[in-house]
Design a protein around this motif. Structure first.
Motif, PDB file in Angstrom:
ATOM      1  N   ASN A  78       0.825  -1.211   0.000  1.00 24.86           N
ATOM      2  CA  ASN A  78       0.000   0.000   0.000  1.00 24.86           C
ATOM      3  C   ASN A  78       0.860   1.262   0.000  1.00 24.86           C
ATOM      4  O   ASN A  78       0.573   2.226  -0.715  1.00 24.86           O
ATOM      5  CB  ASN A  78      -0.926   0.008   1.213  1.00 24.86           C
TER       6      ASN A  78
ATOM      7  N   ALA B 241       1.086   3.818  -3.217  1.00 26.24           N
ATOM      8  CA  ALA B 241       0.597   5.180  -3.001  1.00 26.24           C
ATOM      9  C   ALA B 241       1.701   6.211  -3.224  1.00 26.24           C
ATOM     10  O   ALA B 241       1.483   7.247  -3.868  1.00 26.24           O
ATOM     11  CB  ALA B 241       0.031   5.312  -1.586  1.00 26.24           C
TER      12      ALA B 241
ATOM     13  N   ASP C 295      -6.942  -0.651  -3.070  1.00 27.01           N
ATOM     14  CA  ASP C 295      -7.442   0.722  -3.209  1.00 27.01           C
ATOM     15  C   ASP C 295      -6.329   1.722  -3.499  1.00 27.01           C
ATOM     16  O   ASP C 295      -6.569   2.762  -4.119  1.00 27.01           O
ATOM     17  CB  ASP C 295      -8.180   1.139  -1.934  1.00 27.01           C
ATOM     18  N   ARG C 296      -5.107   1.423  -3.053  1.00 24.55           N
ATOM     19  CA  ARG C 296      -3.993   2.347  -3.267  1.00 24.55           C
ATOM     20  C   ARG C 296      -3.534   2.385  -4.722  1.00 24.55           C
ATOM     21  O   ARG C 296      -2.669   3.184  -5.076  1.00 24.55           O
ATOM     22  CB  ARG C 296      -2.820   1.977  -2.366  1.00 24.55           C
TER      23      ARG C 296
ATOM     24  N   CYS D 198      -5.643   3.185  -7.027  1.00 27.76           N
ATOM     25  CA  CYS D 198      -6.537   4.157  -7.656  1.00 27.76           C
ATOM     26  C   CYS D 198      -5.884   5.537  -7.718  1.00 27.76           C
ATOM     27  O   CYS D 198      -5.285   5.994  -6.742  1.00 27.76           O
ATOM     28  CB  CYS D 198      -7.844   4.257  -6.877  1.00 27.76           C
TER      29      CYS D 198
ATOM     30  N   HIS E  43      -8.141   8.079  -4.742  1.00 30.44           N
ATOM     31  CA  HIS E  43      -8.315   7.048  -3.717  1.00 30.44           C
ATOM     32  C   HIS E  43      -9.567   7.283  -2.879  1.00 30.44           C
ATOM     33  O   HIS E  43      -9.820   8.393  -2.408  1.00 30.44           O
ATOM     34  CB  HIS E  43      -7.085   7.027  -2.800  1.00 30.44           C
TER      35      HIS E  43
ATOM     36  N   CYS F   3     -12.420   1.624  -3.942  1.00 32.47           N
ATOM     37  CA  CYS F   3     -12.284   2.092  -5.325  1.00 32.47           C
ATOM     38  C   CYS F   3     -11.653   1.023  -6.210  1.00 32.47           C
ATOM     39  O   CYS F   3     -11.855   1.004  -7.426  1.00 32.47           O
ATOM     40  CB  CYS F   3     -11.463   3.377  -5.382  1.00 32.47           C
TER      41      CYS F   3
END
Length: 229
Positions: free
Chosen positions: A129, A133, A157-158, A160, A163, A167
């Motif tokens: 993550n 990110a 999700d990271r 996206c 965020h 997502c």
């Protein structure tokens, strides 16, 4: 004059080894903290489950700390056997993994993606993550790596670009297209001069330490004299 120089050399050796001992203590402390707080932090590879950031830092710290302590003891006591012990060259740390090729590393990391949702692997999830990110990347080669690893069309999700919770399950979301392996290679290429400079400085310090140690060792061996301040 010679006695003063050798006495100075003796304490230079002590300070040199003391610095390495302190560095070893620091690395050991960081490794223990990572192990306690993050568990299997950064254990990306299923082939080497023990090859985590915490375990590597603990091992390196312990080796440097022990050899630094023995070096300090050898300098003060002027023990010939201990004088031959020098803190290990950190550049040797990479040698056990030198047999990995980029393709092997990529495949091993892709296999490790399957561990993302496994139990007791909070450290691995946190590591992926953070990397995705901060580096704005997704997967090893591309975000599609996660489809195969998780066996469904979802990504963390990271991945996206915008965020929000879950997502990664939204097929209309925009994911980072570049893989993290490519990002790492790019970072290494951009910082190769800095890394080379650091490696050169470490090598010079190691060579100076070895030279000082050998001079003191051979003098003690030849004369059998010790020089107290």
């Amino acid at each position: 004059m010679a006695r003063g120089c050798l006495c100075c050399l003796k304490y230079l050796m002590f300070v040199f080894n003391l610095i390495f001992w302190l560095c070893g203590c620091g690395l050991l402390g960081v490794g223990i903290w990572l192990s306690v707080s993050q568990g299997s932090f950064a254990t990306f590879s299923p082939s080497f489950p023990s090859l985590s950031a915490a375990n590597m830092v603990i091992a390196i710290g312990a080796i440097v700390m022990v050899t630094g302590f023995l070096g300090c003891l050898g300098a003060i006591k002027e023990n010939k056997c201990l004088q031959e012990l020098q803190p290990p060259d950190p550049s040797l740390v990479g040698s056990p993994t030198s047999f990995f090729t980029p393709m092997n590393a990529k495949q091993d990391l892709k296999d490790g993606l399957a561990l993302y949702n496994s139990e007791n692997n909070l450290g691995l999830r946190n590591a992926w993550n953070i990397i995705q990110a901060e580096w704005k990347c997704c997967g090893v080669n591309a975000y599609s790596d996660w489809y195969e690893a998780l066996q469904e069309k979802v990504v963390p999700d990271r991945c996206c670009q915008e965020h929000y919770q879950n997502c990664g399950r939204n097929t209309t979301s925009m994911f980072w297209e570049r893989g993290c392996f490519e990002k790492v290679e790019e970072w290494l290429d951009d910082n190769k001069h800095v890394l080379g400079t650091i490696g050169t400085v470490i090598l010079v310090v190691q060579l100076l330490g070895m030279a000082f140690s050998m001079i003191l060792f051979h003098h003690i061996h030849r004369t059998g004299k010790k020089y107290d301040a």
